[in-house]
Design an enzyme around this catalytic site. Structure first.
Site, short mmCIF file in Angstrom:
data_model
loop_
_atom_site.label_atom_id
_atom_site.label_comp_id
_atom_site.label_asym_id
_atom_site.label_seq_id
_atom_site.Cartn_x
_atom_site.Cartn_y
_atom_site.Cartn_z
CE LYS A 1 -4.17 1.81 0.18
NZ LYS A 1 -5.04 1.78 -1.00
CG ASP B 1 -3.42 -12.13 9.26
OD1 ASP B 1 -3.90 -13.24 8.99
OD2 ASP B 1 -3.42 -11.66 10.41
#
Length: 456
Positions: free
Chosen positions: A220, A344
Protein backbone atom coordinates in the site's frame (compact mmCIF):
# COMPACT_ATOMS: atom_id res chain seq x y z
CA UNK A 1 15.48 -41.02 22.08
CA UNK A 2 15.96 -42.82 18.79
CA UNK A 3 16.65 -40.82 15.67
CA UNK A 4 19.03 -38.08 14.60
CA UNK A 5 18.91 -34.32 14.36
CA UNK A 6 18.32 -32.42 11.16
CA UNK A 7 21.24 -30.06 10.64
CA UNK A 8 22.17 -27.20 8.34
CA UNK A 9 25.40 -27.16 6.29
CA UNK A 10 26.42 -24.83 3.46
CA UNK A 11 22.94 -23.33 3.42
CA UNK A 12 21.19 -26.68 2.93
CA UNK A 13 19.24 -28.95 5.24
CA UNK A 14 20.93 -32.24 6.05
CA UNK A 15 18.10 -34.68 6.76
CA UNK A 16 18.88 -38.17 8.13
CA UNK A 17 16.64 -41.14 7.35
CA UNK A 18 15.32 -41.09 10.93
CA UNK A 19 14.93 -37.40 11.82
CA UNK A 20 13.66 -36.30 15.22
CA UNK A 21 10.77 -33.86 14.72
CA UNK A 22 9.23 -31.92 17.62
CA UNK A 23 5.45 -31.58 17.51
CA UNK A 24 2.85 -29.63 19.47
CA UNK A 25 -0.46 -31.47 19.52
CA UNK A 26 -2.46 -28.27 19.91
CA UNK A 27 -5.46 -27.14 21.94
CA UNK A 28 -9.19 -27.70 21.46
CA UNK A 29 -9.53 -29.95 18.42
CA UNK A 30 -5.74 -30.29 18.23
CA UNK A 31 -5.54 -33.82 19.74
CA UNK A 32 -8.21 -35.18 17.35
CA UNK A 33 -6.48 -33.59 14.37
CA UNK A 34 -3.03 -34.74 15.41
CA UNK A 35 -4.07 -38.39 15.86
CA UNK A 36 -5.44 -38.43 12.31
CA UNK A 37 -2.55 -36.46 10.84
CA UNK A 38 0.38 -38.37 12.31
CA UNK A 39 -0.98 -41.63 10.93
CA UNK A 40 -1.13 -40.04 7.48
CA UNK A 41 2.46 -38.78 7.75
CA UNK A 42 3.82 -42.12 8.92
CA UNK A 43 1.88 -44.02 6.23
CA UNK A 44 3.14 -41.71 3.47
CA UNK A 45 6.76 -42.11 4.59
CA UNK A 46 6.39 -45.89 4.89
CA UNK A 47 4.76 -46.23 1.47
CA UNK A 48 7.21 -43.86 -0.23
CA UNK A 49 10.41 -45.37 1.17
CA UNK A 50 9.55 -48.94 2.11
CA UNK A 51 10.76 -48.62 5.68
CA UNK A 52 14.10 -47.00 4.77
CA UNK A 53 12.97 -43.73 6.35
CA UNK A 54 10.99 -43.07 9.51
CA UNK A 55 10.16 -39.97 11.54
CA UNK A 56 10.86 -40.06 15.26
CA UNK A 57 8.21 -37.83 16.82
CA UNK A 58 9.02 -35.84 19.96
CA UNK A 59 6.13 -34.14 21.75
CA UNK A 60 6.74 -30.67 23.20
CA UNK A 61 4.25 -28.50 25.06
CA UNK A 62 2.66 -25.14 24.32
CA UNK A 63 -0.71 -23.55 24.86
CA UNK A 64 -3.40 -24.70 27.26
CA UNK A 65 -1.91 -28.16 27.64
CA UNK A 66 1.43 -26.64 28.63
CA UNK A 67 -0.20 -24.19 31.05
CA UNK A 68 -2.16 -26.94 32.77
CA UNK A 69 0.94 -29.10 33.19
CA UNK A 70 3.66 -26.52 33.85
CA UNK A 71 1.95 -23.20 34.60
CA UNK A 72 3.66 -21.75 31.50
CA UNK A 73 1.98 -21.13 28.14
CA UNK A 74 5.24 -21.48 26.22
CA UNK A 75 7.91 -23.38 28.21
CA UNK A 76 11.55 -22.61 27.42
CA UNK A 77 12.08 -26.33 26.77
CA UNK A 78 9.73 -26.09 23.79
CA UNK A 79 11.65 -23.22 22.24
CA UNK A 80 14.91 -25.06 22.93
CA UNK A 81 13.60 -28.16 21.13
CA UNK A 82 12.63 -26.23 18.00
CA UNK A 83 15.99 -24.46 18.06
CA UNK A 84 17.91 -27.73 18.40
CA UNK A 85 16.00 -29.94 15.97
CA UNK A 86 15.29 -27.20 13.36
CA UNK A 87 12.07 -28.58 11.84
CA UNK A 88 8.75 -29.29 13.56
CA UNK A 89 4.98 -29.04 13.35
CA UNK A 90 2.17 -27.73 15.54
CA UNK A 91 -1.58 -27.82 15.84
CA UNK A 92 -3.83 -24.86 16.69
CA UNK A 93 -3.01 -23.01 19.93
CA UNK A 94 -5.14 -21.00 22.33
CA UNK A 95 -4.28 -17.32 22.62
CA UNK A 96 -3.91 -16.57 26.35
CA UNK A 97 -6.45 -14.14 27.81
CA UNK A 98 -5.05 -11.16 29.70
CA UNK A 99 -1.50 -9.84 29.88
CA UNK A 100 1.76 -11.50 28.89
CA UNK A 101 2.05 -13.30 25.55
CA UNK A 102 -0.57 -11.88 23.19
CA UNK A 103 -0.25 -14.75 20.71
CA UNK A 104 1.71 -17.96 21.08
CA UNK A 105 1.99 -18.23 17.31
CA UNK A 106 3.52 -14.74 17.05
CA UNK A 107 5.81 -15.50 20.01
CA UNK A 108 7.18 -18.65 18.34
CA UNK A 109 7.80 -16.76 15.09
CA UNK A 110 9.59 -13.90 16.81
CA UNK A 111 11.63 -16.00 19.25
CA UNK A 112 12.95 -18.23 16.44
CA UNK A 113 13.10 -15.40 13.85
CA UNK A 114 10.89 -17.34 11.45
CA UNK A 115 10.71 -14.46 9.04
CA UNK A 116 8.70 -16.13 6.27
CA UNK A 117 5.09 -17.14 6.74
CA UNK A 118 4.65 -19.46 3.77
CA UNK A 119 1.04 -19.94 2.71
CA UNK A 120 0.42 -21.92 -0.48
CA UNK A 121 -3.20 -21.78 -1.67
CA UNK A 122 -4.20 -24.39 -4.22
CA UNK A 123 -7.60 -25.71 -5.20
CA UNK A 124 -8.44 -29.39 -4.77
CA UNK A 125 -11.00 -30.52 -7.36
CA UNK A 126 -14.38 -31.17 -5.78
CA UNK A 127 -13.97 -28.96 -2.72
CA UNK A 128 -17.01 -26.68 -2.28
CA UNK A 129 -16.14 -23.05 -3.07
CA UNK A 130 -18.05 -19.75 -3.06
CA UNK A 131 -16.42 -18.61 -6.32
CA UNK A 132 -17.13 -19.66 -9.90
CA UNK A 133 -13.61 -20.69 -10.92
CA UNK A 134 -11.66 -21.77 -7.84
CA UNK A 135 -9.45 -23.91 -10.07
CA UNK A 136 -7.74 -20.68 -11.20
CA UNK A 137 -6.27 -20.26 -7.70
CA UNK A 138 -2.74 -21.64 -7.36
CA UNK A 139 -0.73 -19.07 -5.43
CA UNK A 140 2.05 -19.08 -2.86
CA UNK A 141 2.18 -16.20 -0.39
CA UNK A 142 5.46 -15.15 1.23
CA UNK A 143 4.29 -13.05 4.18
CA UNK A 144 6.95 -11.20 6.17
CA UNK A 145 6.55 -12.57 9.67
CA UNK A 146 8.51 -10.40 12.11
CA UNK A 147 7.77 -6.74 11.35
CA UNK A 148 4.81 -4.49 10.51
CA UNK A 149 2.16 -3.93 13.19
CA UNK A 150 2.73 -7.49 14.45
CA UNK A 151 5.90 -6.26 16.12
CA UNK A 152 3.54 -5.33 18.95
CA UNK A 153 4.80 -1.78 19.49
CA UNK A 154 1.73 0.09 20.68
CA UNK A 155 0.34 2.12 23.57
CA UNK A 156 -3.22 2.27 24.88
CA UNK A 157 -5.31 5.41 24.57
CA UNK A 158 -5.24 7.67 27.64
CA UNK A 159 -2.30 5.77 29.19
CA UNK A 160 0.74 7.54 30.65
CA UNK A 161 2.93 5.91 28.00
CA UNK A 162 0.83 7.07 25.08
CA UNK A 163 0.91 10.61 26.48
CA UNK A 164 4.73 10.50 26.34
CA UNK A 165 4.64 9.32 22.74
CA UNK A 166 2.04 11.93 21.85
CA UNK A 167 4.10 14.67 23.43
CA UNK A 168 7.17 13.60 21.46
CA UNK A 169 5.25 13.45 18.18
CA UNK A 170 3.63 16.84 18.65
CA UNK A 171 6.44 18.77 20.32
CA UNK A 172 9.57 17.19 18.87
CA UNK A 173 8.40 16.01 15.45
CA UNK A 174 5.79 18.66 14.73
CA UNK A 175 3.02 16.16 13.96
CA UNK A 176 -0.32 17.95 13.46
CA UNK A 177 -2.43 15.20 11.89
CA UNK A 178 -3.65 13.31 14.98
CA UNK A 179 -7.29 14.37 15.09
CA UNK A 180 -8.20 13.33 18.67
CA UNK A 181 -4.90 13.24 20.59
CA UNK A 182 -6.46 12.83 24.05
CA UNK A 183 -8.28 9.59 23.14
CA UNK A 184 -5.90 8.04 20.60
CA UNK A 185 -4.01 4.78 20.91
CA UNK A 186 -0.76 4.64 18.94
CA UNK A 187 1.01 1.79 17.19
CA UNK A 188 4.30 1.77 15.29
CA UNK A 189 4.78 -0.04 11.99
CA UNK A 190 8.45 -0.97 11.46
CA UNK A 191 9.46 -2.06 7.94
CA UNK A 192 13.19 -2.55 7.37
CA UNK A 193 15.41 -2.93 4.34
CA UNK A 194 17.06 -6.02 5.87
CA UNK A 195 13.72 -7.67 6.63
CA UNK A 196 12.40 -6.90 3.17
CA UNK A 197 15.50 -8.15 1.37
CA UNK A 198 15.59 -11.54 3.07
CA UNK A 199 11.87 -12.08 2.43
CA UNK A 200 12.23 -11.05 -1.22
CA UNK A 201 15.19 -13.39 -1.70
CA UNK A 202 13.25 -16.30 -0.24
CA UNK A 203 10.27 -15.60 -2.50
CA UNK A 204 12.40 -15.18 -5.64
CA UNK A 205 14.44 -18.31 -5.02
CA UNK A 206 11.27 -20.29 -4.39
CA UNK A 207 9.71 -18.98 -7.61
CA UNK A 208 12.83 -19.84 -9.62
CA UNK A 209 13.20 -23.32 -8.08
CA UNK A 210 9.54 -24.16 -8.57
CA UNK A 211 9.57 -22.69 -12.10
CA UNK A 212 6.79 -20.25 -11.29
CA UNK A 213 5.95 -17.56 -13.82
CA UNK A 214 5.71 -14.40 -11.72
CA UNK A 215 6.36 -12.68 -8.41
CA UNK A 216 3.95 -9.94 -7.32
CA UNK A 217 5.01 -7.46 -4.64
CA UNK A 218 1.82 -6.49 -2.79
CA UNK A 219 1.88 -3.19 -0.89
CA UNK A 220 0.00 0.00 0.00
CA UNK A 221 2.92 2.23 -0.94
CA UNK A 222 0.70 4.85 -2.54
CA UNK A 223 -0.34 5.85 1.01
CA UNK A 224 2.46 4.61 3.31
CA UNK A 225 5.40 5.71 1.22
CA UNK A 226 8.22 5.17 3.72
CA UNK A 227 7.09 1.75 4.97
CA UNK A 228 5.05 -0.12 2.38
CA UNK A 229 6.43 2.00 -0.45
CA UNK A 230 9.94 1.28 0.75
CA UNK A 231 9.09 -2.44 0.91
CA UNK A 232 8.13 -2.31 -2.76
CA UNK A 233 11.31 -0.47 -3.75
CA UNK A 234 13.63 -2.71 -1.72
CA UNK A 235 11.98 -5.85 -3.11
CA UNK A 236 12.44 -4.62 -6.69
CA UNK A 237 16.07 -3.69 -5.95
CA UNK A 238 16.73 -7.16 -4.55
CA UNK A 239 15.29 -8.75 -7.68
CA UNK A 240 17.23 -6.71 -10.22
CA UNK A 241 20.48 -6.48 -8.25
CA UNK A 242 20.78 -10.11 -7.11
CA UNK A 243 18.93 -12.02 -9.86
CA UNK A 244 19.44 -9.82 -12.90
CA UNK A 245 19.71 -12.52 -15.57
CA UNK A 246 16.82 -14.54 -14.15
CA UNK A 247 14.17 -11.84 -13.78
CA UNK A 248 12.44 -9.10 -15.72
CA UNK A 249 10.28 -6.40 -14.22
CA UNK A 250 6.90 -5.76 -15.77
CA UNK A 251 7.89 -2.30 -17.00
CA UNK A 252 11.13 -3.67 -18.45
CA UNK A 253 9.07 -6.22 -20.35
CA UNK A 254 7.02 -3.41 -21.90
CA UNK A 255 10.14 -1.49 -22.94
CA UNK A 256 11.97 -4.51 -24.32
CA UNK A 257 8.81 -5.85 -25.96
CA UNK A 258 8.29 -2.50 -27.70
CA UNK A 259 11.88 -2.60 -28.99
CA UNK A 260 11.51 -6.21 -30.13
CA UNK A 261 8.48 -5.25 -32.20
CA UNK A 262 10.06 -2.08 -33.63
CA UNK A 263 13.89 -2.04 -33.60
CA UNK A 264 13.85 1.54 -34.92
CA UNK A 265 11.91 2.88 -31.94
CA UNK A 266 13.62 5.84 -30.27
CA UNK A 267 14.06 6.12 -26.51
CA UNK A 268 11.49 8.93 -26.34
CA UNK A 269 8.95 7.03 -28.44
CA UNK A 270 9.33 4.06 -26.13
CA UNK A 271 8.93 6.33 -23.09
CA UNK A 272 5.66 7.69 -24.51
CA UNK A 273 4.39 4.15 -25.06
CA UNK A 274 5.01 3.01 -21.47
CA UNK A 275 3.80 6.29 -19.89
CA UNK A 276 0.84 7.78 -21.83
CA UNK A 277 0.99 10.88 -19.58
CA UNK A 278 4.56 11.58 -20.70
CA UNK A 279 3.64 14.77 -22.58
CA UNK A 280 2.17 16.31 -19.41
CA UNK A 281 5.21 15.55 -17.24
CA UNK A 282 7.80 18.08 -16.14
CA UNK A 283 11.15 17.95 -17.97
CA UNK A 284 12.71 16.25 -14.94
CA UNK A 285 10.00 13.58 -14.90
CA UNK A 286 10.40 12.97 -18.62
CA UNK A 287 14.15 12.61 -18.15
CA UNK A 288 13.51 10.03 -15.44
CA UNK A 289 11.31 7.93 -17.76
CA UNK A 290 13.85 8.16 -20.61
CA UNK A 291 16.57 7.02 -18.20
CA UNK A 292 14.40 4.06 -17.20
CA UNK A 293 14.01 3.14 -20.88
CA UNK A 294 17.76 3.37 -21.49
CA UNK A 295 18.54 1.13 -18.51
CA UNK A 296 16.03 -1.47 -19.72
CA UNK A 297 17.35 -1.38 -23.28
CA UNK A 298 20.83 -2.17 -21.97
CA UNK A 299 19.37 -5.61 -21.18
CA UNK A 300 18.68 -6.42 -24.82
CA UNK A 301 21.57 -8.93 -25.15
CA UNK A 302 20.17 -11.08 -22.30
CA UNK A 303 16.47 -10.16 -22.38
CA UNK A 304 15.73 -9.04 -25.94
CA UNK A 305 14.40 -11.05 -28.89
CA UNK A 306 11.74 -12.54 -26.62
CA UNK A 307 14.22 -13.89 -24.06
CA UNK A 308 12.42 -11.93 -21.32
CA UNK A 309 9.39 -14.19 -21.76
CA UNK A 310 11.34 -17.03 -20.14
CA UNK A 311 12.38 -14.94 -17.14
CA UNK A 312 10.59 -14.62 -13.81
CA UNK A 313 8.24 -11.62 -14.14
CA UNK A 314 8.46 -9.25 -11.16
CA UNK A 315 5.60 -6.83 -10.77
CA UNK A 316 3.80 -4.97 -7.99
CA UNK A 317 0.17 -4.46 -7.05
CA UNK A 318 -1.61 -2.19 -4.57
CA UNK A 319 -3.07 -4.26 -1.70
CA UNK A 320 -6.72 -3.28 -2.08
CA UNK A 321 -6.68 -3.89 -5.83
CA UNK A 322 -4.97 -7.21 -5.22
CA UNK A 323 -7.79 -8.38 -2.95
CA UNK A 324 -10.17 -7.61 -5.80
CA UNK A 325 -8.09 -9.12 -8.58
CA UNK A 326 -7.34 -12.42 -6.86
CA UNK A 327 -11.09 -12.91 -7.23
CA UNK A 328 -11.55 -11.57 -10.75
CA UNK A 329 -8.16 -12.42 -12.33
CA UNK A 330 -6.71 -15.20 -10.19
CA UNK A 331 -4.55 -16.56 -13.01
CA UNK A 332 -2.54 -13.32 -13.00
CA UNK A 333 -1.07 -14.18 -9.59
CA UNK A 334 1.50 -16.82 -8.82
CA UNK A 335 4.04 -16.13 -6.04
CA UNK A 336 3.23 -13.14 -3.82
CA UNK A 337 5.64 -11.28 -1.52
CA UNK A 338 4.08 -8.94 0.99
CA UNK A 339 4.16 -7.57 4.52
CA UNK A 340 2.64 -9.06 7.62
CA UNK A 341 -0.84 -7.51 7.71
CA UNK A 342 -1.42 -7.65 3.94
CA UNK A 343 -0.35 -11.29 3.98
CA UNK A 344 -2.74 -12.06 6.81
CA UNK A 345 -5.68 -10.64 4.86
CA UNK A 346 -4.67 -12.22 1.57
CA UNK A 347 -3.98 -15.73 2.83
CA UNK A 348 -7.34 -16.03 4.60
CA UNK A 349 -9.27 -14.47 1.70
CA UNK A 350 -7.63 -16.86 -0.76
CA UNK A 351 -8.26 -19.83 1.54
CA UNK A 352 -11.98 -19.02 1.37
CA UNK A 353 -11.83 -19.25 -2.43
CA UNK A 354 -10.54 -22.82 -2.33
CA UNK A 355 -12.76 -24.21 0.40
CA UNK A 356 -11.87 -22.55 3.66
CA UNK A 357 -9.10 -22.26 6.18
CA UNK A 358 -9.80 -25.79 7.42
CA UNK A 359 -7.80 -27.13 4.49
CA UNK A 360 -5.21 -24.33 4.21
CA UNK A 361 -1.62 -25.29 5.10
CA UNK A 362 1.03 -22.96 6.46
CA UNK A 363 4.62 -22.74 7.64
CA UNK A 364 6.94 -20.32 9.39
CA UNK A 365 10.50 -20.56 8.10
CA UNK A 366 13.94 -19.04 8.48
CA UNK A 367 15.64 -20.05 5.24
CA UNK A 368 19.01 -18.82 6.52
CA UNK A 369 19.17 -21.04 9.61
CA UNK A 370 16.86 -23.82 8.42
CA UNK A 371 14.44 -23.43 11.32
CA UNK A 372 10.84 -24.12 10.35
CA UNK A 373 7.55 -24.76 12.12
CA UNK A 374 4.67 -26.06 10.02
CA UNK A 375 1.23 -25.34 11.42
CA UNK A 376 -2.53 -25.42 11.32
CA UNK A 377 -3.79 -22.10 10.00
CA UNK A 378 -7.16 -22.30 11.75
CA UNK A 379 -8.23 -21.86 15.38
CA UNK A 380 -8.77 -24.36 18.17
CA UNK A 381 -12.60 -24.71 17.80
CA UNK A 382 -12.98 -25.89 21.42
CA UNK A 383 -16.70 -26.72 21.07
CA UNK A 384 -15.67 -29.59 18.77
CA UNK A 385 -12.87 -30.86 21.01
CA UNK A 386 -12.74 -34.65 21.46
CA UNK A 387 -15.66 -35.21 19.07
CA UNK A 388 -13.50 -36.70 16.28
CA UNK A 389 -15.34 -34.42 13.88
CA UNK A 390 -13.28 -31.61 12.39
CA UNK A 391 -11.36 -31.51 9.14
CA UNK A 392 -7.66 -32.35 9.72
CA UNK A 393 -6.73 -31.10 6.25
CA UNK A 394 -4.81 -28.01 7.34
CA UNK A 395 -2.36 -29.94 9.55
CA UNK A 396 -2.11 -32.82 7.05
CA UNK A 397 -1.24 -30.52 4.16
CA UNK A 398 1.13 -28.55 6.40
CA UNK A 399 2.84 -31.85 7.13
CA UNK A 400 3.07 -32.51 3.40
CA UNK A 401 4.77 -29.10 3.06
CA UNK A 402 7.14 -30.12 5.84
CA UNK A 403 8.09 -33.34 4.05
CA UNK A 404 8.77 -31.40 0.86
CA UNK A 405 10.89 -28.90 2.81
CA UNK A 406 12.89 -31.87 4.10
CA UNK A 407 13.40 -33.08 0.53
CA UNK A 408 11.03 -36.03 0.92
CA UNK A 409 9.08 -35.21 -2.21
CA UNK A 410 7.67 -38.69 -2.76
CA UNK A 411 5.94 -38.71 0.63
CA UNK A 412 4.62 -35.19 -0.02
CA UNK A 413 3.14 -36.29 -3.33
CA UNK A 414 1.46 -39.33 -1.75
CA UNK A 415 -0.36 -37.17 0.79
CA UNK A 416 -1.66 -34.87 -1.93
CA UNK A 417 -2.71 -37.90 -3.99
CA UNK A 418 -4.58 -39.33 -1.02
CA UNK A 419 -6.42 -36.09 -0.23
CA UNK A 420 -7.34 -35.38 -3.85
CA UNK A 421 -8.73 -38.88 -4.38
CA UNK A 422 -10.67 -38.93 -1.08
CA UNK A 423 -12.32 -35.61 -1.95
CA UNK A 424 -13.06 -36.74 -5.51
CA UNK A 425 -14.85 -39.73 -3.97
CA UNK A 426 -16.87 -37.27 -1.84
CA UNK A 427 -15.65 -38.93 1.36
CA UNK A 428 -15.23 -35.83 3.51
CA UNK A 429 -15.67 -34.36 6.98
CA UNK A 430 -18.80 -32.47 8.05
CA UNK A 431 -17.65 -29.04 6.84
CA UNK A 432 -17.48 -30.21 3.23
CA UNK A 433 -20.29 -32.76 3.55
CA UNK A 434 -22.91 -30.09 4.24
CA UNK A 435 -21.98 -28.33 1.01
CA UNK A 436 -21.66 -31.34 -1.31
CA UNK A 437 -24.44 -33.38 -2.91
CA UNK A 438 -24.19 -37.14 -2.49
CA UNK A 439 -21.22 -37.01 -0.12
CA UNK A 440 -20.36 -39.47 2.64
CA UNK A 441 -19.63 -37.80 5.97
CA UNK A 442 -16.50 -39.09 7.71
CA UNK A 443 -15.12 -38.51 11.16
CA UNK A 444 -11.77 -36.77 11.51
CA UNK A 445 -10.02 -40.13 12.02
CA UNK A 446 -11.93 -41.72 9.14
CA UNK A 447 -10.85 -38.97 6.77
CA UNK A 448 -7.26 -39.82 7.71
CA UNK A 449 -8.03 -43.46 6.90
CA UNK A 450 -9.47 -42.47 3.51
CA UNK A 451 -6.32 -40.49 2.67
CA UNK A 452 -4.07 -43.41 3.55
CA UNK A 453 -6.23 -45.83 1.55
CA UNK A 454 -6.05 -43.57 -1.50
CA UNK A 455 -2.25 -43.36 -1.43
CA UNK A 456 -2.16 -46.79 -3.11
Amino acid sequence: MKGQKITMADGKLQVPNNPILPFIEGDGTGPDIWRASVRVFDAAVEKAYGGQRKIEWMEVLAGENAFNKTGNWLPSETLDAFREYLVGIKGPLTTPVGGGIRSLNVALRQELDLYVCLRPVRYVAGVPSPVRKPEDVDMVIFRENTEDIYAGIEWAAESADVQKVMSFLQNEMGVKKIRFPKTTGIGIKPISMDGTQRLAKAAIEYALTEKRKSLTIVHKGNIMKYTEGAFKNWAYETAVNDYRNQVVTERESWIIGNKDQNPNLTVEENAIMIDPGYSMMTPAQQESVRKEVEIALALMPTHGAGQWKNKLMVRDSIADITLQQVLTRAKDFDVIATMNLNGDYLSDALAAQVGGIGIAPGANINYLTGHAIFEATHGTAPKYANLDKVNPGSVILSGAMMLKYMGWHEAHDLIWKGIEKAISQKRVTYDFHRLMDGATMLKCSEFGDAIIENMN
